[in-house]
Enzyme design. Sequence first.
Site, mmCIF file in Angstrom:
data_model
loop_
_atom_site.group_PDB
_atom_site.id
_atom_site.type_symbol
_atom_site.label_atom_id
_atom_site.label_comp_id
_atom_site.label_asym_id
_atom_site.label_seq_id
_atom_site.Cartn_x
_atom_site.Cartn_y
_atom_site.Cartn_z
ATOM 1 N N SER A 571 -18.778 7.088 -28.608
ATOM 2 C CA SER A 571 -19.067 7.073 -30.042
ATOM 3 C C SER A 571 -20.088 5.997 -30.411
ATOM 4 O O SER A 571 -20.201 4.957 -29.754
ATOM 5 C CB SER A 571 -17.795 6.845 -30.859
ATOM 6 O OG SER A 571 -18.097 6.509 -32.193
ATOM 7 N N TYR A 584 -11.170 1.306 -34.669
ATOM 8 C CA TYR A 584 -11.710 2.367 -33.826
ATOM 9 C C TYR A 584 -12.852 1.848 -32.958
ATOM 10 O O TYR A 584 -12.923 2.131 -31.757
ATOM 11 C CB TYR A 584 -12.196 3.518 -34.708
ATOM 12 C CG TYR A 584 -12.824 4.671 -33.956
ATOM 13 C CD1 TYR A 584 -12.123 5.352 -32.965
ATOM 14 C CD2 TYR A 584 -14.121 5.096 -34.251
ATOM 15 C CE1 TYR A 584 -12.692 6.417 -32.285
ATOM 16 C CE2 TYR A 584 -14.700 6.165 -33.587
ATOM 17 C CZ TYR A 584 -13.982 6.824 -32.602
ATOM 18 O OH TYR A 584 -14.554 7.877 -31.929
#
Length: 686
Positions: A571, A584
Site C-alpha cells: 500500500s 494501518y
Amino acid sequence: MESRFVERDAEAMADRYAKAGVGRDLALRVYTTRLLGEDKKLVLHGGGNTSVKTVVPDLLGDDVEVLCVKGTGWDMGTMEPPGMPAVRLAPLRKLRAREAVSDEEMVRVQRANLIDPMAPNPSVETLLHAFIPHKFVDHTHSTAILSLTDQPDGEQICTELYDGRMGIVPYIMPGFALAKRSAEIYEANPKAEGLILHKHGIFTFGASAREAYERMIEMVSLAEARLKRNRKAVFVTAQLPQTRAALAAVAPIVRGACSLKDEKVEGAWRRLILEFRDSDAVKNFADGAEARRYSQSGVVTPDHTIRTKNWPLLLSAPQEGKDDAFKRAAGAAVTAFIENYQAYFARNNTRAGNTKKMLDPLPRVVLVPGLGLFGLGRSKKDAKIAADLAEAAIETVTDAEAIGRFESISEADMFDVEYWSLEQAKLGAAKELPLAGQIAVVTGAGGAIGAATAKTFAAAGAEVALLDKDEDAARAAAKAIGGAALAVVCDVTDANSVRAAFDRVVAHFGGVDIVVSNAGAAWQGRIGEVDEEILRKSFELNFYGHQRVAQNAVRIMLAQGTGGCLLFNVSKQAINPGPNFGPYGLPKAATLFLVRQYALDYGADGIRANAVNADRIRSGILTEEMIAQRAGARGLSEKDYMSGNLLAREVTAEDVAQAFLAQALALKTTADVTTVDGGNIAAALR
C-alpha cells in the site's frame, strides 16, 4: 461387468439428435460410445475409439457410404456427433490392397476423404475399423483384458478363454500393418465377435450399436471371471521405516527433484504439478518387496506411454525427521532416471536413423513406498491424467501378477509408440502460457484485489490456491476462475491456520512457487490517541500476517530447491502516510522493510521478494462508503476522488493484479516496489 444399455435412453438420444439433423445410426453410436467412455475400467482420458458405417450426404448433397469414427482429441465419455468425423469408406477400403502405407500417407488419405474438411483427424486406428465389415465396431483398453494379454503366454490364455469367439492378434504397432493383419485374422474366422490385440486392447463388432457394446461387456466380463480363478498372493511388503514422513514434507521434495533448470532462461525452471494417490491398491503396489521388478517392466498398453512415460520413478521410503536424507536420495534417483531415459532415447533413436527429438526426460509417475504415488504434469489436469493411468496400470499389473507374471511390450516397441508422430498429436501443440507448471498462492483472495490477482495468474497458466478467512468468498472466487482453482480457509493472524493452509496447498498441488501476500484491513485513528489494542490488531494482520505467510512459503520453496517469488501488497501508506491512518500505515511500512529483508536473506536461494504500492483501489479496505466519505470531505465527486492522480485515471484491482504478474515474471528483479496509483509524487520511492 454389467451392461448399462437402456433402450429408452438410447431412443431418447436418437430422437434428440434427429431434431438436429443427426442420423439414427450415428446417434446410437454416440450413446454407446459414452457408455464405454464413462467406465474407467475400459478407457481413460481420450483412449479407445468406436465407429459406425452409414450413409450421409456429402457437401454437394449426394449420398455417400462413410465411416464415422472417433476423432483425435475427443473423449469417449463426453462424445458428441462432431467428434465422429465421417470419412468416405470406399477409398479407405481400397488401401487394403497395398503392401504398405506410411503413417503420413494414411493421414493424408483420411483427411482427403473427410466429408467435412474442417473435421478433426480421424482416429489412428481408422483403417482397422474400415477393414472390418461389421456396421458397428468398438475398441477399448480394458484393464481386465490387459491383465490377460500382458503375460508371456497371454495369447494362449486368451485363445483358451474365448475358444474361437475372438480372433487373437499378435502385438503390432497401430497403423496400416495392424489394420491389415487384424482383417486377415478376422477373415480366417468370420464368426468371431471381436479381436483381442495382444498387449494392446480389445475390439468387438456388431450389426447394431447395442450388439457391439454388449459383446464388449460380455468379453470383458469373461476376462474378469478368469482373473478370479487360481489367484496367488502378490506384493509381499518390503521392510519400511516405522515412522514415515508426512505428505506435506515429501511432496515439495519430490516436486523439486522432478524439476529441470531452463537451459535458455537464467533463473527459470521447468516445473511439474503433482496429483497424489494413496489407495490400498496403490500402497500395496508401491510397498512391495519386488516393486523394482514389476514397476519397471513397462507400460500395460502403448496408449499410456505419452502420458506416463514407459516406467515410473521409484523412490526410497521417506522417514519422519530425515527430510535432508530423503531429499538427497530423491535427487540421486531422478538423476539416474534422467540418465536412463537419455540412454534409452539414444539407443532407439540410432535405430530410428537419428530422426527423433528427445522429449523432456522427467518422470510422470513417482512411486513413494510408505506413502503412495504422484502423477506429474504441466497442469493439474495433466497430473490427474497421469495418476489415473498409473492407478489403472497398477490394477492391470496386480491382476497379471496374481495369475502369472506381468510382461510389457519390448523397449523398441515402447519407443516407437512414444515417439510416433500420430500419438504425439493427441497431446496437442498449443503454446504454453508463461506460468505453466507453477503454483501460486494468494491470500485475501476473497476480496477485490486478491480475486483479480488469482484470476490473472490462472490466465497466465499457473495453478492457483485462493486463501481467505471467509470460506464462502474464497469458494466463489475459485468457482469464477474454474479449472483446478483451490479455495482454502486461512486466517493469517493464526500461525496454525497458515501452516495448515499451506500444507493443504502442498497436498493438492505438490508445492508453492509464487505467493501473493495480500490479506489486510485498515484501522484508523490519530496515532497519539489510538487505543493500543487497535494498533496490535493491525500489526497482527498487516505485518505478522505477511511474515507468517512468507515463512511458510519459504519453508516449502527451500524444500523444493527451485527458487520462488514472494509478492506483498504494501500500500502507498508505507511511503506516504495519510492523516489518521497511522494504525494501518505503520505495519505496512514495517512490511516494506520485511520485503527487502526477504530479498536480502533468500536471494542466494533464488527466492525473489517484491512489493506493490497501490492506492485508491475499490476493495474491502476502500469500501464504497469510505469512498463517499473521503470524496465528500474533499468536496469532490466520487469519480474525481478515485481518479485524483497525475494521470486522472482510476486504478483498479485488475491493474494491481497485472503489476503482481509482471513481478512474478521478472526473474532478475528482487527488492522492488512497483507503484500502481496513477501517479502520486508524494508516494514515489525515487
